[in-house]
Design a protein around this motif. Sequence first.
Motif, PDB file in Angstrom:
ATOM      1  N   TYR A 207     112.027 124.284 110.985  1.00 51.96           N
ATOM      2  CA  TYR A 207     112.007 123.835 109.653  1.00 51.96           C
ATOM      3  C   TYR A 207     111.883 122.312 109.798  1.00 51.96           C
ATOM      4  O   TYR A 207     112.032 121.530 110.742  1.00 51.96           O
ATOM      5  CB  TYR A 207     113.139 123.984 108.773  1.00 51.96           C
TER       6      TYR A 207
ATOM      7  N   CYS B  96     123.371 122.589 106.008  1.00 55.33           N
ATOM      8  CA  CYS B  96     122.940 123.130 107.113  1.00 55.33           C
ATOM      9  C   CYS B  96     124.349 123.665 108.117  1.00 55.33           C
ATOM     10  O   CYS B  96     125.392 122.677 108.434  1.00 55.33           O
ATOM     11  CB  CYS B  96     122.341 121.673 107.959  1.00 55.33           C
ATOM     12  N   PRO B  97     124.251 124.725 108.240  1.00 55.83           N
ATOM     13  CA  PRO B  97     125.690 125.272 109.310  1.00 55.83           C
ATOM     14  C   PRO B  97     125.464 124.872 110.809  1.00 55.83           C
ATOM     15  O   PRO B  97     126.687 124.986 111.267  1.00 55.83           O
ATOM     16  CB  PRO B  97     125.287 126.753 109.114  1.00 55.83           C
ATOM     17  N   ALA B  98     124.135 124.631 111.134  1.00 52.14           N
ATOM     18  CA  ALA B  98     123.951 124.203 112.581  1.00 52.14           C
ATOM     19  C   ALA B  98     124.424 122.675 112.748  1.00 52.14           C
ATOM     20  O   ALA B  98     124.404 122.229 113.702  1.00 52.14           O
ATOM     21  CB  ALA B  98     122.640 124.693 113.233  1.00 52.14           C
TER      22      ALA B  98
ATOM     23  N   CYS C  54     122.479 120.107 112.276  1.00 49.88           N
ATOM     24  CA  CYS C  54     121.412 119.727 113.079  1.00 49.88           C
ATOM     25  C   CYS C  54     120.301 118.769 112.285  1.00 49.88           C
ATOM     26  O   CYS C  54     119.307 118.523 112.917  1.00 49.88           O
ATOM     27  CB  CYS C  54     120.660 120.912 113.727  1.00 49.88           C
ATOM     28  N   ILE C  55     120.721 118.434 111.234  1.00 51.23           N
ATOM     29  CA  ILE C  55     119.851 117.355 110.501  1.00 51.23           C
ATOM     30  C   ILE C  55     120.328 116.013 110.826  1.00 51.23           C
ATOM     31  O   ILE C  55     121.497 115.442 110.248  1.00 51.23           O
ATOM     32  CB  ILE C  55     119.915 117.784 108.968  1.00 51.23           C
TER      33      ILE C  55
ATOM     34  N   ILE D 244     114.937 117.108 111.674  1.00 47.55           N
ATOM     35  CA  ILE D 244     115.734 118.181 112.139  1.00 47.55           C
ATOM     36  C   ILE D 244     115.574 118.703 113.470  1.00 47.55           C
ATOM     37  O   ILE D 244     114.575 118.491 114.292  1.00 47.55           O
ATOM     38  CB  ILE D 244     115.109 119.612 111.308  1.00 47.55           C
TER      39      ILE D 244
ATOM     40  N   CYS E 279     118.328 124.076 115.368  1.00 50.34           N
ATOM     41  CA  CYS E 279     118.106 124.615 114.520  1.00 50.34           C
ATOM     42  C   CYS E 279     118.278 126.180 114.408  1.00 50.34           C
ATOM     43  O   CYS E 279     117.490 126.547 115.380  1.00 50.34           O
ATOM     44  CB  CYS E 279     116.860 124.132 113.637  1.00 50.34           C
ATOM     45  N   VAL E 280     118.942 126.949 113.741  1.00 44.98           N
ATOM     46  CA  VAL E 280     118.979 128.496 113.508  1.00 44.98           C
ATOM     47  C   VAL E 280     117.799 129.173 112.747  1.00 44.98           C
ATOM     48  O   VAL E 280     118.112 130.330 112.635  1.00 44.98           O
ATOM     49  CB  VAL E 280     120.453 128.876 113.747  1.00 44.98           C
ATOM     50  N   GLU E 281     117.288 128.224 112.052  1.00 42.75           N
ATOM     51  CA  GLU E 281     116.201 128.958 111.180  1.00 42.75           C
ATOM     52  C   GLU E 281     116.726 129.722 110.246  1.00 42.75           C
ATOM     53  O   GLU E 281     116.375 130.580 109.886  1.00 42.75           O
ATOM     54  CB  GLU E 281     115.138 129.510 112.045  1.00 42.75           C
TER      55      GLU E 281
ATOM     56  N   GLY F 160     117.077 128.492 106.844  1.00 43.40           N
ATOM     57  CA  GLY F 160     116.353 128.319 105.793  1.00 43.40           C
ATOM     58  C   GLY F 160     117.272 127.969 104.673  1.00 43.40           C
ATOM     59  O   GLY F 160     116.940 127.810 103.368  1.00 43.40           O
TER      60      GLY F 160
ATOM     61  N   CYS G  11     118.403 124.715 104.285  1.00 41.02           N
ATOM     62  CA  CYS G  11     118.106 123.357 103.809  1.00 41.02           C
ATOM     63  C   CYS G  11     116.999 123.332 102.777  1.00 41.02           C
ATOM     64  O   CYS G  11     117.000 122.601 101.903  1.00 41.02           O
ATOM     65  CB  CYS G  11     117.658 122.609 104.931  1.00 41.02           C
TER      66      CYS G  11
END
Lengths: 332, 110
Positions: free
Chosen positions: B9, B27-29, B31-32, B41, B46-48, B50, B52
Amino acid sequence: MTGLAAAGAGPELSVDLLIIGAGPTGLYGAYYAGFRGMSVAVADALPAVGGQIAALYPEKLIYDVAGFPAVRGQDLVDRLAEQAWRWNPTYLLGHGVTRLDETGESIVATTDAGARITAGAVLVCGGIGNFIPRELPVGSEYLDRGLRYFVPRLHELAGQDVVVVGGGDSALDWALSLESLASSVTLVHRRTRFRAHERSVEQVHASSVRVLTPYEVEKISGDGTVSEIVVASSDGDRITLPAQSVVAALGFIADLGPIEQWGLELRRRRILVDRTMRTNRERVFAAGDISDFDGKVSLISIGFGEAALAVNHIAALLDPACSVTPGHSSDA
Amino acid sequence: MKGNKLVPYVITQACVDVMDKSCMEECPADCIYEGDRMLYIQPDECVECGRCEPVCPQISIFHHEDLPEESKGFERINAEFFTLGTDPLGSPGGARKVGRVGHDHPEVGA
Ligand SMILES: Cc1cc2nc3c(=O)[nH]c(=O)nc-3n(C[C@H](O)[C@H](O)[C@H](O)COP(=O)(O)OP(=O)(O)OC[C@H]3O[C@@H](n4cnc5c(N)ncnc54)[C@H](O)[C@@H]3O)c2cc1C
Ligand code: SF4
Ligand code: SF4
């Protein structure tokens, strides 16, 4: 969510294999270790099994798990738990593993909820990390004194004024399931739109739940335990609500956390393993999203394979008379 | 890692000087990361999932396969933000720990 409680699991426990992480890899590993005759404990920081699937996409359809042309995330988790259940693994849910200490013949794991597990081997299936609840920006000093992130036993909130904070599915689910039990339920979300199933949103609006959007929690107060919460809208409107319980359901953040401190060799924040899924530490193996090797791909089906591979090698490690090759489950 | 991509993303121009941070909250990771004028990002983290993308009020976040033509460069910019410079950020494993980074990719700060 499949609520396999930690009940019965004492703070001291001795098993052949400790699996850290109850995502799909850990659950399948638990089945497989039972099949190989081991006693198994499975610890997970979350209060329910299922890892990323349960925490992030329980309602999505998954199309690439062998044998299932399409399967809803939570259904796959339920089937995995059912498969593992055959061997009665001990679940330690709500137990984040913080330490792994060596004692020569075994490993002693310590959890943040006070359990000590002595294990012949450890299989780390930690995925992308511990899922920790996202904190409410204010009032964290009231944690466990009225403020909570999970409601494993709804009836504990019976007769109370409850404020649920959040706009996702779990916030709405909790608001709805508490409605009939609690004295009052208020749902507070900082945006106007909910990020949840349309049906739940409709149900909430049709229920007695008081909905306050867009409001943010400004203050939690009370003498020792929560008694009041102040919420404010962006245009400065303030509402004070009586509350004995505040449920913050703001979602989860995955954090590798303690795993980084276990002396395991990491590459790109994943644990390096050899072809038998062994790490650089004696008796410690890793499988699933948390493992790394050349050619690694992070998928459920690959985690299953890695778990089976790891457990077969662990069987031979724990009992040299055991073969790595298991024989066929269909012969059992 | 999933698929053959730089960044699953991608955050694009519309974020610059807005930085509403709704995406960070989702974002649960975690990572932003916050630069100076926009967010980025971290591709390895990022665990992709979606999450965000739909929450961005600026419609600034796209799956890399859906990037509008004029925003294609931001895939590289998001990735390079973590690798460029003398002390690159790399993969710190969580934006909360890092806080505001305070600088941007050179093509953004300009
Ligand atoms: C939106 C989305 C869609 C996806 N779709 C697919 C798909 O279609 N097909 C597919 O194959 N894959 C898919 N994936 C990837 C798949 O979900 C992962 O590969 C899989 O969940 C990995 O399983 P795991 O058991 O290794 O780790 P996880 O599922 O991440 O589980 C790890 C568990 O370990 C726990 N844990 C971590 N550290 C500790 C600790 N110290 N103590 C206690 N517990 C700990 C965590 O709380 C967590 O429950 C998707 C992922 C996402 C986010
Ligand atoms: S939500 Fe959109 S505008 Fe806001 S910080 Fe994230 S990418 Fe930027
Ligand atoms: S896709 Fe998911 S993990 Fe990736 S940046 Fe967006 S919210 Fe974070």
